[in-house]
Write a protein that holds these residues in place. Structure first.
Motif, mmCIF file in Angstrom:
data_model
loop_
_atom_site.group_PDB
_atom_site.id
_atom_site.type_symbol
_atom_site.label_atom_id
_atom_site.label_comp_id
_atom_site.label_asym_id
_atom_site.label_seq_id
_atom_site.Cartn_x
_atom_site.Cartn_y
_atom_site.Cartn_z
ATOM 1 N N ALA A 1 20.595 -38.624 -15.097
ATOM 2 C CA ALA A 1 20.791 -37.715 -16.240
ATOM 3 C C ALA A 1 19.687 -36.669 -16.338
ATOM 4 C CB ALA A 1 20.862 -38.511 -17.543
ATOM 5 N N VAL A 2 18.592 -36.877 -15.617
ATOM 6 C CA VAL A 2 17.500 -35.896 -15.618
ATOM 7 C C VAL A 2 18.001 -34.551 -15.051
ATOM 8 C CG1 VAL A 2 16.489 -36.375 -13.339
ATOM 9 C CG2 VAL A 2 15.003 -35.729 -15.220
ATOM 10 N N ASN A 3 19.077 -34.624 -14.267
ATOM 11 C CA ASN A 3 19.624 -33.388 -13.682
ATOM 12 C C ASN A 3 20.335 -32.509 -14.723
ATOM 13 O OD1 ASN A 3 20.195 -31.720 -11.397
ATOM 14 N ND2 ASN A 3 22.285 -32.505 -11.375
ATOM 15 N N LEU A 4 20.772 -33.097 -15.839
ATOM 16 C CA LEU A 4 21.522 -32.302 -16.833
ATOM 17 C C LEU A 4 20.678 -31.168 -17.430
ATOM 18 C CD1 LEU A 4 23.754 -34.915 -18.736
ATOM 19 C CD2 LEU A 4 24.364 -33.437 -16.824
ATOM 20 N N PRO A 5 19.464 -31.448 -17.938
ATOM 21 C CA PRO A 5 18.665 -30.316 -18.438
ATOM 22 C C PRO A 5 18.272 -29.347 -17.327
ATOM 23 C CG PRO A 5 17.439 -32.384 -18.608
ATOM 24 C CD PRO A 5 18.836 -32.735 -18.252
ATOM 25 N N ILE A 6 18.155 -29.851 -16.094
ATOM 26 C CA ILE A 6 17.816 -28.940 -14.981
ATOM 27 C C ILE A 6 18.958 -27.939 -14.787
ATOM 28 C CG2 ILE A 6 17.345 -28.781 -12.490
ATOM 29 C CD1 ILE A 6 15.931 -31.491 -12.684
ATOM 30 N N ILE A 7 20.209 -28.443 -14.829
ATOM 31 C CA ILE A 7 21.365 -27.539 -14.700
ATOM 32 C C ILE A 7 21.341 -26.526 -15.849
ATOM 33 C CG2 ILE A 7 23.896 -27.371 -14.749
ATOM 34 C CD1 ILE A 7 24.004 -30.195 -13.556
ATOM 35 N N GLU A 8 21.167 -27.043 -17.060
ATOM 36 C CA GLU A 8 21.244 -26.206 -18.251
ATOM 37 C C GLU A 8 20.202 -25.079 -18.236
ATOM 38 O OE1 GLU A 8 23.448 -26.158 -20.566
ATOM 39 O OE2 GLU A 8 22.428 -24.779 -21.944
ATOM 40 N N PHE A 9 18.966 -25.446 -17.912
ATOM 41 C CA PHE A 9 17.884 -24.454 -18.013
ATOM 42 C C PHE A 9 17.558 -23.758 -16.690
ATOM 43 C CE2 PHE A 9 17.082 -27.413 -21.578
ATOM 44 C CZ PHE A 9 17.290 -26.507 -22.609
ATOM 45 N N SER A 10 18.287 -24.097 -15.624
ATOM 46 C CA SER A 10 17.993 -23.513 -14.310
ATOM 47 C C SER A 10 18.023 -21.982 -14.341
ATOM 48 C CB SER A 10 18.981 -24.036 -13.272
ATOM 49 O OG SER A 10 20.296 -23.769 -13.695
ATOM 50 N N VAL A 11 18.944 -21.423 -15.158
ATOM 51 C CA VAL A 11 19.061 -19.956 -15.188
ATOM 52 C C VAL A 11 17.881 -19.310 -15.912
ATOM 53 C CG1 VAL A 11 21.556 -19.767 -14.887
ATOM 54 C CG2 VAL A 11 20.642 -20.170 -17.161
ATOM 55 N N GLN A 12 17.130 -20.125 -16.671
ATOM 56 C CA GLN A 12 15.939 -19.577 -17.334
ATOM 57 C C GLN A 12 14.681 -19.831 -16.503
ATOM 58 O OE1 GLN A 12 15.677 -21.191 -21.328
ATOM 59 N NE2 GLN A 12 17.858 -20.873 -21.653
ATOM 60 N N TRP A 13 14.669 -20.966 -15.796
ATOM 61 C CA TRP A 13 13.469 -21.355 -15.052
ATOM 62 C C TRP A 13 13.308 -20.596 -13.738
ATOM 63 C CZ3 TRP A 13 14.411 -27.362 -15.687
ATOM 64 C CH2 TRP A 13 14.105 -27.723 -17.008
ATOM 65 N N TRP A 14 14.432 -20.301 -13.084
ATOM 66 C CA TRP A 14 14.362 -19.684 -11.758
ATOM 67 C C TRP A 14 15.136 -18.380 -11.717
ATOM 68 C CZ3 TRP A 14 15.843 -25.122 -11.594
ATOM 69 C CH2 TRP A 14 14.758 -25.962 -11.329
ATOM 70 N N THR A 15 14.718 -17.492 -10.809
ATOM 71 C CA THR A 15 15.466 -16.258 -10.576
ATOM 72 C C THR A 15 16.774 -16.657 -9.903
ATOM 73 O OG1 THR A 15 13.368 -15.220 -10.136
ATOM 74 C CG2 THR A 15 15.329 -13.964 -9.540
ATOM 75 N N THR A 16 17.865 -16.174 -10.448
ATOM 76 C CA THR A 16 19.151 -16.638 -9.947
ATOM 77 C C THR A 16 20.202 -15.535 -9.998
ATOM 78 O OG1 THR A 16 20.970 -18.159 -10.457
ATOM 79 C CG2 THR A 16 19.502 -17.639 -12.255
ATOM 80 N N LEU A 17 21.178 -15.670 -9.099
ATOM 81 C CA LEU A 17 22.311 -14.735 -9.121
ATOM 82 C C LEU A 17 23.253 -15.105 -10.265
ATOM 83 C CD1 LEU A 17 23.588 -14.141 -5.473
ATOM 84 C CD2 LEU A 17 22.909 -12.412 -7.126
ATOM 85 N N HIS A 18 23.253 -16.393 -10.611
ATOM 86 C CA HIS A 18 24.145 -16.868 -11.669
ATOM 87 C C HIS A 18 23.737 -16.244 -12.994
ATOM 88 C CE1 HIS A 18 26.317 -19.619 -14.298
ATOM 89 N NE2 HIS A 18 26.994 -20.019 -13.246
#
Lengths: 240, 54
Positions: free
Chosen positions: A165-182
């Protein structure tokens, strides 16, 4: 006021879910029908053109994929803490459904990404963490099937689900934490959604429809597992 | 009608997204329902065996 655990009694669950299921099916059919109708009658987006319609199947699939994992995690915690057999059944029942919705999120996202980004796939934070969610689902299913003893399988899978379940917040905040095309958060964000209401309504209806559909599938799978356990008990009684 | 089919030139992406979603959800639904029917039939057969014969 009845407690939640009262409904967690398998007999009560069978009675309650039996009367709820037709309503859930009707709600899913209505919301999905209305969502599709609205989705295909909205004008094309000024930037994305008609590919914006992919959003109406992509975002709901991604939402349900994460919600299903959340459901699985909560059920796993109840299973571990309260040792309630229905919690184990509920967690196990959600996994394959969540895996299918995750795969759909990845496939429809890829079909949306190609015309918009010029690539089927990029190894960015959001896409990679979402692919990881699919792998976690598959590993959970494999682990559950690999252990023969039901209780041990449920315990091991519950621990695995909670760690995953630790992956859920990573998915959620990934667009804020890393530069992304998404694209970044555009619906549940401070200051309100950035999506025009003309797209927001079909998206909302489709997300609601997918959510109802998840609960229909999940309820039927829990019912199947309860019946299978009753069969096993009868067989054991005959044998012993 | 033509605009609906061509999806503004993006038909190759829009229709597969909907087609694959519909197909996958239909297969998942059929699998879940068929599994439920099997479980129900198995339990009914076992319960029948348990019933005392007159």
């Amino acid at each position: 006021m009845p407690s939640l655990f009262e409904f967690a009694n398998p007999k009560k669950f069978m009675d309650l879910s039996g009367s709820l299921l037709p309503w859930l099916v009707a709600a899913a059919a209505l919301t999905l029908g209305a969502g599709l109708l609205l989705g295909f009658t909205t004008p094309p987006d000024y930037q994305q053109g008609d590919t914006v319609r992919i959003m109406f199947v992509h975002v709901p699939a991604a939402w349900v994929a994460m919600m299903a994992y959340g459901v699985m995690t909560v059920a796993s915690i109840f299973g571990l803490v309260n040792r309630h057999p229905l919690a184990d059944i509920a967690a196990r029942a959600a996994a394959p459904i969540g895996a299918v919705f995750t795969a759909l999120g990845l496939i429809t996202g890829s079909l949306w990404g190609r015309p918009m980004w010029g690539a089927w796939w990029v190894w960015d934070g959001r896409l990679t963490s979402f692919l990881l969610l699919l792998l976690i689902y598959l590993a959970y299913i494999a682990l559950n099937d690999a252990i023969e003893n039901e209780t041990r399988a449920a315990r091991a899978s519950a621990v695995f689900a909670i760690v995953g379940a630790v992956n859920l917040p990573i998915i959620e905040f990934s667009v804020q934490w890393w530069t992304t095309l998404h694209q970044g958060e555009s619906i549940l964000r401070k200051g309100g959604p950035t999506i025009a209401p003309v797209f927001l309504w079909p998206l909302f209806l489709m997300a609601l429809g997918y959510t109802f559909l998840f609960f229909v599938f999940w309820t039927i799978r829990i019912r199947s597992e309860i019946l299978n356990r009753r069969s096993r008990t009868l067989l054991e009684m005959r044998a012993g | 009608m033509s605009d609906f089919v061509t999806q503004g030139g993006f038909a190759a992406y829009v229709w597969p997204a909907y087609g694959i979603s519909a197909f996958a959800l239909a297969v998942l639904g059929l699998w879940i329902v068929s599994d439920y029917r099997k479980a129900k039939a198995k339990l009914a057969a076992l319960a029948e065996l348990e019933r005392p014969t007159p």
